[in-house]
Design a protein around this motif. Structure first.
Motif, PDB file in Angstrom:
ATOM      1  N   ASN A  62       0.848  -1.184   0.000  1.00  0.00           N
ATOM      2  CA  ASN A  62       0.000   0.000   0.000  1.00  0.00           C
ATOM      3  C   ASN A  62       0.888   1.239   0.000  1.00  0.00           C
ATOM      4  N   SER A  66      -4.774   4.812   4.638  1.00  0.00           N
ATOM      5  CA  SER A  66      -5.809   3.801   4.835  1.00  0.00           C
ATOM      6  C   SER A  66      -6.610   3.528   3.574  1.00  0.00           C
ATOM      7  N   PHE A  67      -6.782   2.265   3.289  1.00  0.00           N
ATOM      8  CA  PHE A  67      -7.566   1.779   2.158  1.00  0.00           C
ATOM      9  C   PHE A  67      -7.036   2.308   0.819  1.00  0.00           C
ATOM     10  N   GLY A  68      -5.750   2.625   0.764  1.00  0.00           N
ATOM     11  CA  GLY A  68      -5.105   3.020  -0.488  1.00  0.00           C
ATOM     12  C   GLY A  68      -5.323   4.451  -0.913  1.00  0.00           C
ATOM     13  N   LYS A  71      -2.306   7.952  -2.580  1.00  0.00           N
ATOM     14  CA  LYS A  71      -1.138   7.159  -2.985  1.00  0.00           C
ATOM     15  C   LYS A  71       0.097   8.052  -3.137  1.00  0.00           C
ATOM     16  N   ASP A 130       0.470  -4.922   3.526  1.00  0.00           N
ATOM     17  CA  ASP A 130      -0.886  -5.344   3.878  1.00  0.00           C
ATOM     18  C   ASP A 130      -1.062  -6.788   3.458  1.00  0.00           C
ATOM     19  N   ASN A 133      -6.891 -10.395   4.284  1.00  0.00           N
ATOM     20  CA  ASN A 133      -7.866 -10.266   3.209  1.00  0.00           C
ATOM     21  C   ASN A 133      -9.160 -10.980   3.607  1.00  0.00           C
ATOM     22  N   SER A 135     -12.026 -10.715   1.831  1.00  0.00           N
ATOM     23  CA  SER A 135     -12.897 -10.502   0.669  1.00  0.00           C
ATOM     24  C   SER A 135     -14.036 -11.517   0.620  1.00  0.00           C
ATOM     25  N   TRP A 141     -10.960  -4.470   0.864  1.00  0.00           N
ATOM     26  CA  TRP A 141      -9.617  -3.985   1.147  1.00  0.00           C
ATOM     27  C   TRP A 141      -8.770  -5.037   1.855  1.00  0.00           C
ATOM     28  N   PHE A 143      -5.628  -5.383   4.476  1.00  0.00           N
ATOM     29  CA  PHE A 143      -5.118  -4.510   5.532  1.00  0.00           C
ATOM     30  C   PHE A 143      -4.139  -5.269   6.415  1.00  0.00           C
ATOM     31  N   ASP A 147      -3.526  -1.203  10.581  1.00  0.00           N
ATOM     32  CA  ASP A 147      -4.742  -0.629  10.006  1.00  0.00           C
ATOM     33  C   ASP A 147      -5.963  -0.956  10.863  1.00  0.00           C
TER      34      ASP A 147
END
Length: 186
Positions: A62, A66-68, A71, A130, A133, A135, A141, A143, A147
């Protein structure tokens, strides 16, 4: 004559001490988990290890916050994020030692520990490692421990502020305008 007990200053609260302990615990868990993922799993090579239908280990670097978001691809942006993290951690550390409620100590400690953990990654690697996962739960996301600590700490801090709003303004008896009217009436 007053008792010796009345002359003693109040004992300092132990809460900042356990707050620092929690910061160190979060920082340790974060750095140990990242070390394990980066050095003992083949996650850098494999990129992905399925653990269960809802949880996987997936290696992602990353380059943002946070959460990308935000950038940082240029070197100056990376160091700006390091400075931002250091600034936030410093301000929250000052707040930690002035806070009075246990929930505030807990929330600030989580955020500080997580911010320092991710800041270490940015300094060492130029990005944050990170790998958690979820998902399978439709959480998009990936992390890390830092995070998670930052997110939980921010939520607890928001709840603390909502549940414990600042004290109401001074009562009429204590307000300066009332004292001046009392002295002029005398």
């Amino acid at each position: 004559m007053t008792s010796p007990k009345a002359k003693r200053p109040p004992a300092p609260s132990p809460a900042p001490i356990w707050g620092v302990g929690l910061i160190l615990l979060i920082l340790g868990l974060d750095q140990i988990s990242k070390y394990w993922v980066l050095n003992h799993l083949d996650l850098l090579i494999l990129g992905h290890i399925e653990i269960s239908p809802i949880f996987d280990l997936t290696m992602v670097w990353n380059y943002g916050v946070s959460f990308g978001a935000l950038k940082a691809h240029a070197d100056w942006q990376r160091w700006a994020l390091v400075a931002l993290s250091a600034g936030i951690a410093s301000i929250f550390a000052i707040w930690l030692f002035k806070a009075q409620r246990r929930q505030t100590f807990l929330a600030l400690s989580l955020v500080i520990g997580g911010a320092i953990g991710n800041m270490i990654d940015r300094v060492r690697f130029g990005a944050v490692a990170d790998f958690l996962n979820f998902s399978g739960l439709y959480f998009p996301w990936v992390f890390n421990v830092a995070d998670a600590a930052i997110t939980v700490g921010a939520i607890l801090l928001a709840l603390d502020m909502l549940m414990n709003p600042d004290d109401p303004p001074q009562s009429k008896q204590d307000s300066p305008s009332d004292k001046s009217s009392e002295t002029s009436a005398a």
